[in-house]
Each structure stands twice: as C-alpha cells, then as structure tokens.
Design an enzyme around this catalytic site. Structure first.
Site, PDB file in Angstrom:
ATOM      1  N   HIS A 246       0.827  -1.204   0.000  1.00  0.00           N
ATOM      2  CA  HIS A 246       0.000   0.000   0.000  1.00  0.00           C
ATOM      3  C   HIS A 246       0.867   1.262   0.000  1.00  0.00           C
ATOM      4  O   HIS A 246       0.521   2.258  -0.624  1.00  0.00           O
ATOM      5  CB  HIS A 246      -0.915  -0.027   1.224  1.00  0.00           C
ATOM      6  CG  HIS A 246      -2.085   0.884   1.114  1.00  0.00           C
ATOM      7  ND1 HIS A 246      -3.112   0.685   0.214  1.00  0.00           N
ATOM      8  CD2 HIS A 246      -2.411   2.019   1.789  1.00  0.00           C
ATOM      9  CE1 HIS A 246      -4.007   1.649   0.347  1.00  0.00           C
ATOM     10  NE2 HIS A 246      -3.602   2.468   1.286  1.00  0.00           N
TER      11      HIS A 246
ATOM     12  N   SER B 173      -5.525   8.038  12.170  1.00  0.00           N
ATOM     13  CA  SER B 173      -6.576   8.995  12.526  1.00  0.00           C
ATOM     14  C   SER B 173      -6.706   9.994  11.379  1.00  0.00           C
ATOM     15  O   SER B 173      -5.713  10.384  10.763  1.00  0.00           O
ATOM     16  CB  SER B 173      -6.210   9.737  13.811  1.00  0.00           C
ATOM     17  OG  SER B 173      -6.162   8.829  14.890  1.00  0.00           O
TER      18      SER B 173
ATOM     19  N   HIS C 272     -10.636   2.777  -1.174  1.00  0.00           N
ATOM     20  CA  HIS C 272     -10.824   2.434   0.242  1.00  0.00           C
ATOM     21  C   HIS C 272     -11.646   1.155   0.304  1.00  0.00           C
ATOM     22  O   HIS C 272     -12.724   1.120   0.879  1.00  0.00           O
ATOM     23  CB  HIS C 272     -11.492   3.594   0.995  1.00  0.00           C
ATOM     24  CG  HIS C 272     -10.705   4.032   2.187  1.00  0.00           C
ATOM     25  ND1 HIS C 272     -11.273   4.390   3.379  1.00  0.00           N
ATOM     26  CD2 HIS C 272      -9.369   4.123   2.391  1.00  0.00           C
ATOM     27  CE1 HIS C 272     -10.325   4.700   4.252  1.00  0.00           C
ATOM     28  NE2 HIS C 272      -9.154   4.552   3.667  1.00  0.00           N
TER      29      HIS C 272
ATOM     30  N   ASP D 202      -5.542  14.894  -0.207  1.00  0.00           N
ATOM     31  CA  ASP D 202      -4.487  14.759  -1.224  1.00  0.00           C
ATOM     32  C   ASP D 202      -4.528  15.939  -2.193  1.00  0.00           C
ATOM     33  O   ASP D 202      -3.490  16.435  -2.625  1.00  0.00           O
ATOM     34  CB  ASP D 202      -4.684  13.460  -2.025  1.00  0.00           C
ATOM     35  CG  ASP D 202      -4.054  12.255  -1.331  1.00  0.00           C
ATOM     36  OD1 ASP D 202      -3.122  12.451  -0.530  1.00  0.00           O
ATOM     37  OD2 ASP D 202      -4.497  11.129  -1.585  1.00  0.00           O
TER      38      ASP D 202
ATOM     39  N   LYS E 193      -6.996  13.114  -8.529  1.00  0.00           N
ATOM     40  CA  LYS E 193      -6.466  11.799  -8.179  1.00  0.00           C
ATOM     41  C   LYS E 193      -7.614  10.902  -7.761  1.00  0.00           C
ATOM     42  O   LYS E 193      -8.622  11.373  -7.238  1.00  0.00           O
ATOM     43  CB  LYS E 193      -5.475  11.925  -7.023  1.00  0.00           C
ATOM     44  CG  LYS E 193      -4.775  10.602  -6.697  1.00  0.00           C
ATOM     45  CD  LYS E 193      -3.860  10.738  -5.494  1.00  0.00           C
ATOM     46  CE  LYS E 193      -3.177   9.420  -5.213  1.00  0.00           C
ATOM     47  NZ  LYS E 193      -2.446   9.458  -3.952  1.00  0.00           N
TER      48      LYS E 193
END
Length: 739
Positions: free
Chosen positions: A53, A319, A99, A121, A95
């Site tokens: 990832h 978080s 998820h 992002d 982008k």
C-alpha cells in the site's frame, strides 16, 4: 513507560515481524541496512512503509510502463495529486484513491474516510477541491448484506461530501458476483489551482520546524496500510480497529486553513502533506526523503486523544483530518495564529536534520533511528512471476455467444432493468451535486461538467472501467477503459487531458493475477499514448480477494478534459423532434462480456470486443470538431447494452421518441462493439455535419419524433417500444432491488 513491547531477540526468535507483515528476507534486509536487529518500533515502521500500500513493491515494475509526460502536465505522479494545465495560469489537480478493504468491514466510515483522504491529497497540492466522483463495485443486489453495503457506502460518501460542501457530480457503479465479498470503493477528487500555488510534500532546510495540524491522534486505523495489503478472510470482519472514523467538519476547517497558508504565506511554507496511509511515519519520512534530508520527531509533543499511546501507535495511527507542514524557522507563531483562527491546533513536533536519519524520541529516549531513505525509498521491488491463466486461451478459441432474440422488446426491457445499466438516480440523489453552484452538467449524462468561475471554460470529468472485458482480455479491456473515458469527455464537449488510475486487482502472489496486472497496464499505456492522456496520478489496491476468490481486474480510469467554451457543453439526451439521428462507428456481432451475455448465460466468456485505437482517436477528434463548430445537438457514447440502451437513454429526459433504420440486424441492437457514438443534429446542420464526416463509417439513421415511441427498422424487420414504459423500468429497477 512500562516496557510491554517485545525485545529485539523475541522479535527475531518468535518471528513477530511476520505478524506485522514482513517476510523473512525483508527482515534480514532491515537487519543488514541497520547493521543490527530492529527494535519493536523500528520493525513496525518498516513493516508499514514496506507494505504494498505504501511502497508499491509488487506493482512498481508495472507502473513504470505508463506514459506520464505531456505538454499539458504540470505535476506528474509522486505527489499528493497530479496537475494538468488548462491555460490562463490555471491547473486542475486530480487523483483517485481506493478504500476497498475498510468499506467491506465498516461500509459507512470506510467510504466516508476514503472521500476525506482523497480531498486532503488534492488540497495538500494547493488546489481547492471543486468536485468529487466515485467508482463503485458491488455483488448482485439479491441478499440483505449486499443491499446494506450499497446503502451504507452511498450514505458514507454522501455524508462526508455533503457536510464538507464539495459536490459529488458523477461516477459509475457495476454489479457482479465477484464483488460480493470484495466491494470496491474508489473516490476521485478534482481541484482547481493557480499554477503559481503548486505545493510539494517536502521537508527541507536544516533546523526548519515540522508542524502537526488538525485532529488529535488516536488508536484508529493502526496498520490500516498493512491491512490493505493482505487477502481477506471471513474473520477479517474482526478488523474494525483498522477502519478510521471521519469528521468532515474538522476537514472543512483544515481545508480552508491550509489553503489560507498556501495562498498568503507561501514565502514561509516549505512543504505540506496529508497524513494518509501509515499516518505520521509515511508523511514525515516521505517529506524528508524527497528533500534528501533527515528528521527528528519528539513523540511527546504529538497531540493525543487517548492515554498511554506508544510511539509505535502514534506513528502508525491513521486517525483522519491531519496534515504535516514544514515551515521556515522563526515563523511558527504566525502559522499557529492562522490555524487558531480556524479553531485548529498547530504544534511543532520535530525538525529537519542534515544526517538523512529518521530519529524518533519519546520521554527523552531515542526509540527509533533508521535511514530515512530506507523507509521511504528502499523497499525491495519484486518482479513477480506472471502466467497466462488457462481461461484466456479457452476464451480466445470459444465459439462466439449468440443471443436469443425472439422477443427483442422483451430483452430490451430486461436489459434496462439490470442494475449496472439502470438509472442510478436513486443513488446520486443522495449526493449534493449542486453545492458551490458551478455544476453545469449534473449526474446522469456521459461526463459531469463543472464551470471554472471567472472564465468561459469548464472541466469535464468521468470515471470508467468495464471489468468484464478485462476478465476476458486484460490488455484490450484496459485500453477500452481509457477509450471509453475519453469518449465520455468528448461527447460532453471536452478535450481529454490526462488520467488518474485506480488499479484494483486480486492477489499479486498468484502468477495469473500478476499477468492480469501487466496486461492491463499494457492496454492502458497504449490507449493513453494514442489519445494523448498521460497518467498523472493513481493508486494501487491489490489483494482484493476473500477466501481465495478474487475480483475481476478493475483498473478504474478517472479522466479530466477541458471544455474550452461553455457553448460547447453537450449532453446525451435528444433535444427537439425533427433533429436528425446519426450513428458513428461500426456495429458487429460482439456480445462477449456484454450485459446481454451475463443476462442470458449467467456468466461471461469469449473474446473481448475489438478496439482499434487509430479509429477511436479519429472518431473522437471528428466528433469534438463537430461539437466545437456548433453542429451537434446531443451526443452519447455506446457502452453497456450497446445501441438499444443508448437510444433509449437519449429519449428519456425530454420524453421524445425516435424513428430510425439501422445498418445492422436487429439482433445486434445490444452488441457492445467499441468506438461508437449516437449523435443528433439540427436539420439545418445536417449537411455540414455529413460533409465533416463524409469519409467515415457514419450512418444517417432517421429522426427524433414528438411521440413517445421508438421505432427501429432493419430491412423488413421492425420493433417498436414506448419510451415511457422503457423509462419507468430503467428508473424503477434500483429502488425496487434495494427495498
């Protein structure tokens, strides 16, 4: 601090590093880099930074195939988002991010935090987010759990996007059994930026402070990046702690405050980055590594919302709603005062050093000290074995599927009721797609369009991928995904500029899956080169498998295009009776991987539809020219369900009809041949349009009619259907299935 953590000896002897995600050889590599055995915190840092990832260790050799350059590219891959030039000193940042794993375990929060992460992002680049899109995949809507997943994912996307005030303007949804236990949730954010404001995620300048801004750190999402790099099992349901919880109101404050800093304090801002996957360790080590610098962080100063957090937990926490800034020394108070105006805390948690080391201090002790590049850059890269799956050859040699078409209108109605084809209004009505008041084309047409304030321009955007074609032939399917995205942009009056790709695949350890990844990348690259749409950002999500069953290869293509003048905006629906209907492109008997094959056979097989990229490009350029010259009243690309579905969709909005004679047999109404467009033209523009297209395979079919009837003829055969009846089936299918 009570030392409950395993010792270096225990980590090695009990192979605790394996539970954290490192292989034996990777652990040995860490030992040789450090010249010693890593402690527990260091082992955790490497395990998460070397996960697929974060490091793309399995996909890097494939990603290198993509074309990433072009005169329109202001920022290519490697930063928070890519940016293209739209003239007048403006750029568009965009982008896509996945998820997937979190959205299966905890669908509302999984989807919501996916939206939050991709927004960060984009604004970390200095761009103001102006639109969201998504690309979703679910299993069939025939179980309560499938309906629950759809409802919760959509509610999560809506809840976050609507609260933060960014319109969700478009997207796509496909339903197939392979996604039942592996739903895909890909979110795309598009932002607008003045080229002079482009930011980098970097920490440079010895002694410059590193500041932490936003929400406090808790234990949520620890090892979320590692969790996204393994296969699922039913027990995976237990991994809820790896799913974060989002707060869109905090994010709204963070967005405005960060854009404020970028706009008004660019002279003192060195770098800014979102804390996303792998949280603080990822953002901080990447910022230092990019700048060729080192970093010293004091964990005692990290704002915490839970008691007794260890450095390991603080570094790996995911978080939400947190950013990391590097600022020039002597200016900390200015930055703090600005964030205070927004009710946000900005805290110095460390500084840039010149030794290229990543040093973590807690309670006065050094708890980790490793080369920064080892974390951010030096993950091993694997060239996985690749093997053509047996099915591919079988599909190539198979007899082509021939549909049963005794009752053409009956099949037409059945197709319009399939959830992949049916109207998604029930879903997108939950999104606020008009907030900010710049949405020029709302969901439900080929591409969404958002105006650029203060100019005559607009931005067209879409997400596309038909994974069934990729299952049949990943190379052809990958190229089709790019071609279809470009078709959607062109049909809306835009010139395609660039793409972002969300590469969703199964387990890369399996040679057949790695073959799919390689071939899909080849197809995407070929189409991007031909259509001049470089890949400027993206995301890789592998291991989308549960209990050994994987998804179809699903590389989601997010594309952005420029509408040079608002007058060029074009939608898919017929405008006036009497307008002349044309079909651009050749229709063949191509049903493999089609919605019709799935409906009639309950599976897909055979050869993927053919795609000729030269023809594709030529038709797109001709159509865009016709639109820019004002000759086109409506245009619609032919996708799932082929001509029959596209023709019906074009009549729905205004309740018009159509009287057409087609150049192919009626049983090919639902063929999914590529590179085709359905266009309507005012009678007075017919001659000019025909002249522009004269050498091409363009067919005058007939006219738009006032009554609500569609008549389709071929030689002696004719079928007739009522628009109102087709529309009520198309609009009613998903609400009915979700009940």
């Amino acid at each position: 601090m009570p030392n409950m953590e395993p010792t270096t000896k225990e980590i090695k002897e009990q192979k605790i590093y394996q539970e954290m995600g490192l292989t034996d050889s990777e652990y040995e590599l860490v030992c040789s880099i450090l010249g010693r055995e890593p402690n527990y915190t260091e082992t955790g840092l490497f395990s998460v930074m070397w996960s697929e990832h974060c490091s793309y260790k399995n996909s890097k050799p494939v990603l290198r195939k993509f074309p990433t350059e072009g005169k329109q590219v202001l920022q290519g891959p490697g930063e928070g988002a890519g940016i293209v030039d739209i003239g007048d000193g403006l750029g568009v940042a965009f982008k896509v991010e996945s998820h997937n794993h979190p959205s299966y375990v905890e669908p509302y929060q999984g989807a919501a935090t996916g939206v939050g992460g991709i927004i960060r992002d984009v604004f970390s680049m200095g761009a103001r987010p102006i639109a969201m899109l998504n690309s979703l995949r679910f299993g069939e809507l025939d179980t309560p759990h499938a309906k629950y997943l759809v409802s919760e994912v959509v509610a999560g996307i809506a809840g976050y996007g609507n609260s933060i005030g960014i319109p969700t303007v478009g997207g796509e949804i496909q339903f197939d059994p392979c996604y039942t236990k592996n739903p895909l949730v890909n979110a795309m954010c598009v932002g607008l930026i003045e080229a002079k404001d482009i930011q980098k995620g970097q920490a440079k300048g010895i002694g410059n402070p590193v500041m932490y801004v936003g929400a406090k750190t808790g234990r949520d999402g620890i090892h979320g990046a590692t969790f996204a790099s393994v296969e699922f099992s039913e027990e995976g349901e237990q991994q809820r702690s790896a799913v974060q919880v989002g707060d869109p109101f905090m994010e709204k404050l963070l967005l405005e405050a960060c854009l404020d800093v970028i706009r008004d304090h660019s002279d003192i801002l060195v770098g800014i980055q979102d804390m996303g996957a792998a949280g603080l360790v990822s953002s901080s080590s990447e910022m230092a590594s990019k700048a060729g610098a080192g970093l010293e962080l004091i964990m005692d100063d990290v704002p915490q919302r839970e008691l007794n957090m260890t450095p390991y937990e603080m570094l790996l926490s995911e978080s939400q709603e947190r950013m990391l800034l590097c600022v020039k020394k002597g200016h900390v108070e200015e930055i703090q005062a600005l964030f205070e105006r927004y009710g946000l805390e900005a805290v110095v948690i460390g500084q840039v050093t010149d030794d290229k080391m990543y040093k973590i201090i807690h309670h006065g002790e050094v708890v980790a000290n490793v080369p920064v590049d080892a974390l951010a850059e030096d993950a091993p890269v694997y060239h996985k074995p690749s093997k053509e799956p047996a099915r591919y050859q079988a599909f190539q040699e198979e007899e082509s599927f021939v549909p049963v078409m005794e009752d053409v209108v009956g099949v037409w109605k059945e197709l319009l009721a399939q959830p992949t084809i049916a109207s998604k209004r029930h879903i997108y009505e939950q999104y606020d797609y008009q907030v900010r008041t710049d949405t020029a084309v709302v969901p439900g047409s080929d591409a969404a369009i958002v105006r650029v304030r203060g100019t005559e321009k607009a931005i067209a955007m879409t997400t596309d991928c038909n994974s069934r074609y990729l299952y049949l032939d990943p190379e052809v399917g990958g190229a089709i995904a790019v071609a279809e995205a470009a078709r959607n942009i062109v049909c809306s009056g835009g010139k395609p500029l660039a793409i972002t790709d969300g590469l969703n695949f199964g387990n890369p350890e399996k040679p057949e899956i790695f073959w799919e990844i390689e071939k899909a990348a080849d197809g995407i690259s070929a189409a991007c080169l031909e259509l001049d749409t470089p890949v400027i950002s993206g995301n890789v999500s592998l291991y989308n498998e549960t209990d050994g069953t994987g998804i179809y290869p699903t590389p989601v293509i997010g594309m952005v295009g420029l509408v040079e003048d608002l007058a060029h905006i074009t939608t898919q629906d017929f405008k006036n009776s009497g307008d002349v209907i044309f079909l651009i492109g050749e229709t063949k008997a191509e049903y493999s991987g089609s919605e019709l094959q799935k409906l009639q056979q309950g599976k897909i097989s055979g050869r993927a539809p053919e795609l000729d990229l030269t023809t594709e490009k030529k038709y797109q350029q001709l159509l865009l020219t016709a639109i820019q010259e004002g000759l086109v009243a409506s245009s619609h690309d032919l996708a799932e369900g082929g001509f029959g579905v596209a023709l019906a969709e074009a009549t729905f909005k205004a309740g018009l009809g159509a009287d057409v004679e087609v150049p192919f047999e009626l049983n090919q109404l639902f063929s999914e041949s590529q590179s085709r467009f359905l266009v309507s033209v005012k009678p007075e523009n017919e001659a000019a349009f025909a002249q522009l297209m004269e050498l091409e395979k363009v067919y005058r079919l007939g006219v738009v009619t006032e009554d609500d009837t569609i008549r389709v003829k071929h030689k002696e055969d004719q079928v007739t259907a009522k628009t109102t009846e087709l529309r009520s089936i198309w609009e009613g299918a998903i609400p009915c299935l979700l009940k």
